[in-house]
Write an enzyme that holds these catalytic residues in place. Sequence first.
Site, PDB file in Angstrom:
ATOM      1  N   LYS A   1     -14.444   3.203   6.583  1.00  8.84           N
ATOM      2  CA  LYS A   1     -14.697   3.294   5.146  1.00  8.84           C
ATOM      3  C   LYS A   1     -14.731   4.743   4.670  1.00  8.84           C
ATOM      4  O   LYS A   1     -15.137   5.008   3.542  1.00  8.84           O
ATOM      5  CB  LYS A   1     -16.021   2.587   4.813  1.00  8.84           C
ATOM      6  CG  LYS A   1     -16.038   1.118   5.220  1.00  8.84           C
ATOM      7  CD  LYS A   1     -17.407   0.512   5.032  1.00  8.84           C
ATOM      8  CE  LYS A   1     -17.614  -0.660   5.963  1.00  8.84           C
ATOM      9  NZ  LYS A   1     -19.001  -1.125   5.945  1.00  8.84           N
TER      10      LYS A   1
ATOM     11  N   ARG B   1     -30.223  -7.240   5.247  1.00 10.10           N
ATOM     12  CA  ARG B   1     -29.070  -7.589   4.422  1.00 10.10           C
ATOM     13  C   ARG B   1     -28.967  -9.104   4.312  1.00 10.10           C
ATOM     14  O   ARG B   1     -29.300  -9.821   5.249  1.00 10.10           O
ATOM     15  CB  ARG B   1     -27.759  -7.076   5.046  1.00 10.10           C
ATOM     16  CG  ARG B   1     -27.820  -5.708   5.677  1.00 10.10           C
ATOM     17  CD  ARG B   1     -27.864  -4.576   4.682  1.00 10.10           C
ATOM     18  NE  ARG B   1     -26.835  -4.626   3.657  1.00 10.10           N
ATOM     19  CZ  ARG B   1     -25.601  -4.161   3.807  1.00 10.10           C
ATOM     20  NH1 ARG B   1     -25.229  -3.651   4.936  1.00 10.10           N
ATOM     21  NH2 ARG B   1     -24.752  -4.212   2.813  1.00 10.10           N
TER      22      ARG B   1
ATOM     23  N   PRO C   1     -16.657  -1.266  -1.654  1.00 10.84           N
ATOM     24  CA  PRO C   1     -16.217  -0.607  -0.442  1.00 10.84           C
ATOM     25  C   PRO C   1     -16.325  -1.394   0.837  1.00 10.84           C
ATOM     26  O   PRO C   1     -17.330  -1.334   1.504  1.00 10.84           O
ATOM     27  CB  PRO C   1     -17.151   0.609  -0.363  1.00 10.84           C
ATOM     28  CG  PRO C   1     -18.379   0.197  -1.141  1.00 10.84           C
ATOM     29  CD  PRO C   1     -18.086  -1.097  -1.813  1.00 10.84           C
ATOM     30  N   GLU C   2     -15.326  -2.103   1.201  1.00 13.45           N
ATOM     31  CA  GLU C   2     -15.127  -2.473   2.593  1.00 13.45           C
ATOM     32  C   GLU C   2     -13.700  -2.066   2.897  1.00 13.45           C
ATOM     33  O   GLU C   2     -13.004  -1.546   2.023  1.00 13.45           O
ATOM     34  CB  GLU C   2     -15.363  -3.974   2.832  1.00 13.45           C
ATOM     35  CG  GLU C   2     -16.834  -4.338   2.730  1.00 13.45           C
ATOM     36  CD  GLU C   2     -17.156  -5.719   3.294  1.00 13.45           C
ATOM     37  OE1 GLU C   2     -16.543  -6.088   4.309  1.00 13.45           O
ATOM     38  OE2 GLU C   2     -18.001  -6.414   2.722  1.00 13.45           O
TER      39      GLU C   2
END
Length: 270
Positions: free
Chosen positions: A58, A255, A2-3
């Site tokens: 998104k 991240r 998911p981007e």
Amino acid sequence: MPELPEVEEAARRLRRALEGRAIVALQLLHPALRARIASRRLAALRGARIARVERRGKHQLIHLEDGRELRVHFRMNGDWETGRAGEPVPRFARAILALDDGTRVALIDSRALATVELFGRGEAPPLALGPEADDPSLDVGALARALARRRGAIKPALLDQRLLAGVGNIYAAEALWRARIDPFVPASALDRRQLVALLRALRAVIARASGGRYRASDAADARPARAPRLDVYDREGERCRRCGTPIARAVQAGRSTYYCPTCQARSAAR
DNA sequence: GGTCGCCTGGTA
DNA sequence: TACCAGGCGACC
């Protein structure tokens, strides 16, 4: 996956399956999903007609004709898998949307982090999202002013959906590499030239991820033909495609950040 | 701003 | 067995 490009493609498949159809049932298979929608409201979806499917950042928004709205967010792993009623439920299916034409759309999500929300007419709160990252009419001046007010590095700032909608960890790293920007430079230290380069890089990275990646024909169930080529993400220790320097990995805001220590040279403003 | 937790899996 | 995971909201 998911981007923005992946969610866009998923939303397209969802749209093909849903638009003009009526809901037979929405089954929530995972307790985390069930906890968020009362079973009464869930059952009351039967018979509702779908007006349109929209993507914002998104998020995927399923607008029903009566004004109700289903909002789906894939988070880390979500995707749609379409099938027919009566077929075995896919492994990792967390929700099943059954339609009046016998189609069945499964939300598959191994980590079970995806969210599904249901809102009544007029109840859906506005999404706190900035402009779409690949919007060609995006206002560089507005973005520059927003970044000028920020503390902290540019890379985590790019992941803030209120600033730009749709950018995730992979394409943030890819765009910074392409624009030769140090991921640790303060967001407020970027000059206009760098911002223009960054937006151009984001658009290029998103376009590369979207274009040619899916077979143009076979619209019914296009799947990724191949993974998009990545220049830095997940390439720690491999050589930079521009200068040959080993790609480095660091952690920012929890991240992974991948970057080339040479062509994304440490900025004095750091 | 940074860190943690959500969940569950794939991989070294 | 340990670590890592493309997101994000709650917390300090």
